[in-house]
Design a protein around this motif. Structure first.
Motif, PDB file in Angstrom:
ATOM      1  N   ILE A 237     -12.216  -2.664   3.677  1.00 45.96           N
ATOM      2  CA  ILE A 237     -11.665  -3.698   3.430  1.00 45.96           C
ATOM      3  C   ILE A 237     -10.418  -4.041   4.580  1.00 45.96           C
ATOM      4  N   ARG A 238     -10.068  -5.322   5.131  1.00 42.70           N
ATOM      5  CA  ARG A 238      -8.897  -5.670   5.721  1.00 42.70           C
ATOM      6  C   ARG A 238      -8.039  -6.247   4.875  1.00 42.70           C
ATOM      7  N   SER A 239      -6.930  -6.085   4.475  1.00 42.77           N
ATOM      8  CA  SER A 239      -6.164  -6.762   3.670  1.00 42.77           C
ATOM      9  C   SER A 239      -4.760  -6.869   3.911  1.00 42.77           C
ATOM     10  N   THR A 240      -4.055  -7.728   3.194  1.00 42.93           N
ATOM     11  CA  THR A 240      -2.686  -7.770   3.347  1.00 42.93           C
ATOM     12  C   THR A 240      -1.772  -7.356   1.928  1.00 42.93           C
ATOM     13  N   VAL A 241      -0.802  -6.750   1.801  1.00 38.95           N
ATOM     14  CA  VAL A 241      -0.220  -6.402   0.704  1.00 38.95           C
ATOM     15  C   VAL A 241       1.225  -7.033   0.771  1.00 38.95           C
ATOM     16  N   ASN A 242       1.316  -7.687  -0.086  1.00 40.12           N
ATOM     17  CA  ASN A 242       2.959  -8.216  -0.060  1.00 40.12           C
ATOM     18  C   ASN A 242       3.419  -8.147  -1.497  1.00 40.12           C
ATOM     19  N   GLY A 243       4.272  -7.131  -1.820  1.00 40.52           N
ATOM     20  CA  GLY A 243       4.786  -7.203  -3.426  1.00 40.52           C
ATOM     21  C   GLY A 243       5.768  -6.004  -3.417  1.00 40.52           C
ATOM     22  N   PRO A 244       6.432  -6.040  -4.709  1.00 35.41           N
ATOM     23  CA  PRO A 244       7.671  -5.222  -4.701  1.00 35.41           C
ATOM     24  C   PRO A 244       6.878  -3.620  -4.704  1.00 35.41           C
ATOM     25  N   ASN A 245       7.529  -2.693  -4.310  1.00 36.66           N
ATOM     26  CA  ASN A 245       7.328  -1.332  -4.127  1.00 36.66           C
ATOM     27  C   ASN A 245       6.843  -0.680  -5.338  1.00 36.66           C
ATOM     28  N   TRP A 246       7.395  -0.916  -6.612  1.00 32.87           N
ATOM     29  CA  TRP A 246       7.190  -0.646  -7.685  1.00 32.87           C
ATOM     30  C   TRP A 246       5.754  -0.676  -8.312  1.00 32.87           C
ATOM     31  N   LEU A 247       5.348  -2.002  -7.605  1.00 34.60           N
ATOM     32  CA  LEU A 247       3.891  -2.251  -7.820  1.00 34.60           C
ATOM     33  C   LEU A 247       2.826  -1.709  -7.053  1.00 34.60           C
ATOM     34  N   THR A 248       3.381  -1.819  -5.419  1.00 33.43           N
ATOM     35  CA  THR A 248       2.337  -1.272  -4.415  1.00 33.43           C
ATOM     36  C   THR A 248       2.567   0.035  -4.230  1.00 33.43           C
ATOM     37  N   GLY A 249       3.585   0.676  -4.586  1.00 32.21           N
ATOM     38  CA  GLY A 249       3.678   2.065  -4.031  1.00 32.21           C
ATOM     39  C   GLY A 249       4.486   2.256  -2.566  1.00 32.21           C
ATOM     40  N   GLY A 250       4.706   1.141  -2.074  1.00 29.52           N
ATOM     41  CA  GLY A 250       5.141   1.158  -0.677  1.00 29.52           C
ATOM     42  C   GLY A 250       4.492   1.993   0.392  1.00 29.52           C
ATOM     43  N   ASN A 251       5.346   2.581   1.031  1.00 30.92           N
ATOM     44  CA  ASN A 251       4.794   3.368   2.090  1.00 30.92           C
ATOM     45  C   ASN A 251       4.084   4.647   1.885  1.00 30.92           C
ATOM     46  N   PHE A 252       4.404   5.181   0.525  1.00 33.63           N
ATOM     47  CA  PHE A 252       3.812   6.229  -0.258  1.00 33.63           C
ATOM     48  C   PHE A 252       2.319   6.114  -0.186  1.00 33.63           C
ATOM     49  N   GLY A 253       2.093   4.779  -0.773  1.00 30.45           N
ATOM     50  CA  GLY A 253       0.785   4.588  -1.386  1.00 30.45           C
ATOM     51  C   GLY A 253       0.732   4.176  -2.821  1.00 30.45           C
ATOM     52  N   LEU A 254      -0.329   3.788  -3.520  1.00 28.64           N
ATOM     53  CA  LEU A 254      -0.482   3.356  -4.827  1.00 28.64           C
ATOM     54  C   LEU A 254      -0.147   4.363  -5.741  1.00 28.64           C
ATOM     55  N   GLU A 255      -0.089   5.805  -5.359  1.00 32.66           N
ATOM     56  CA  GLU A 255       0.139   6.670  -6.308  1.00 32.66           C
ATOM     57  C   GLU A 255       1.557   6.732  -6.701  1.00 32.66           C
ATOM     58  N   SER A 256       2.366   6.008  -5.829  1.00 31.56           N
ATOM     59  CA  SER A 256       3.938   5.770  -6.309  1.00 31.56           C
ATOM     60  C   SER A 256       4.087   4.440  -6.869  1.00 31.56           C
TER      61      SER A 256
END
Length: 295
Positions: A237-256
């Motif tokens: 999947i090619r995607s875009t992710v735009n949202g706060p790090n506390w929901l997306t996990g930021g550069n660490f990934g969804l585990e965060s």
């Protein structure tokens, strides 16, 4: 006339090798060496994913062989944690839980408009992640649940083993390129609890291996996500992710993210409650009365 005891005591050297500290230092060290070889293979064959998968499968088999050999020849015990009866069912359950929980996190982000699909890559983009998922799931579960959890539990019981193995498991992710303290602690709580709970409930490693493999593969090969602070790789999947790090996990990934924390930790707590109800919790050695650790 002298008689030989029916069950002679092993010599001092063998007793030391069978002790929990020696298990962690010796068997753990060997598995860490294999993990280093896995990393070298994936780096060397970065442009040849099929070759990488073949080499990783061979190394995974070698890792299992070393683990089994240590248990059989040194510890002289039956390795119930790698018992084959029920393996397929438990491994399948782990795969479903891992893929399902990760997909659920992404579905929530889609519903919130944070994760948007913009296109699809060729199916071949799903191949490289196979090696990563195999390597991380097999070796990390053998090391953190099989060796570390098992060794701590042997002396200090299940609850101490859960805390120690989870914390060490989480903190090792600090060495990843985008590793953060927050991400490491999130992994310690959410993944450490769930993976240890799966082992405590089943007394097998197959659910843990299946979950670990499916989570990492789904994250990278399907959703093109960052895996635990590693460098991002394109998947299906090619995607875009735009949202706060506390929901997306930021550069660490969804585990965060809080989503993974809530969903995975809740699942782990349910498994822990089931383990308690079924009497799968091992007390510390000073409260134990000849109770076997592996059940």
């Amino acid at each position: 006339m002298t008689t030989t005891p029916a069950n002679p005591q092993p010599n001092l050297a063998l007793r030391i090798l069978r002790s929990p500290p020696a298990r962690v230092l010796l068997l753990g060290f060997i598995l860490v060496l294999f993990m280093t070889l896995n990393t070298d293979v994936m780096t060397s064959y970065a442009g040849e994913p099929v070759k990488a998968v073949r080499h990783i499968i061979a190394l995974a088999i070698a890792g299992f062989a070393v683990y089994v050999g240590y248990g059989y020849f040194i510890e002289k015990r039956t390795l119930t944690e790698l018992a084959l009866p029920g393996m397929g069912r438990q491994f399948g359950v782990g795969l479903l839980i891992g893929a399902g929980l990760y997909a659920a996190c992404e579905m929530i982000l889609m519903a919130l408009g944070i994760y948007r699909i913009v296109g699809l890559n060729p199916w071949s983009y799903m191949v490289p992640a196979i090696a990563m998922a195999l390597s991380s799931s097999v070796y990390e579960e053998l090391l953190f649940r099989g060796v570390l959890f098992g060794a701590v539990e042997q002396w200090f019981g299940s609850w101490a083993a859960l805390v120690v193995s989870s914390l060490v498991f989480g903190l090792t992710h600090l060495i990843n390129p985008q590793g953060t303290i927050e991400g490491a602690l999130f992994i310690a709580v959410e993944a450490g609890t769930l993976l240890a709970a799966a082992y405590m409930l089943t007394r097998r490693l197959w659910v843990s291996i299946g979950f670990h493999m499916a989570w990492n593969y789904t994250q990278s090969a399907i959703f093109s996500g960052v895996v635990s602070g590693n460098d991002a790789q394109q998947g299906l999947i090619r995607s875009t992710v735009n949202g706060p790090n506390w929901l997306t996990g930021g550069n660490f990934g969804l585990e965060s993210s809080v989503l993974a924390l809530l969903l995975c930790t809740s699942t782990g707590i349910v498994m822990l409650l089931m383990a308690v109800k079924r009497g799968k919790i091992v007390p510390p050695i000073w409260k134990r009365q000849d109770r076997p650790v592996n059940q």
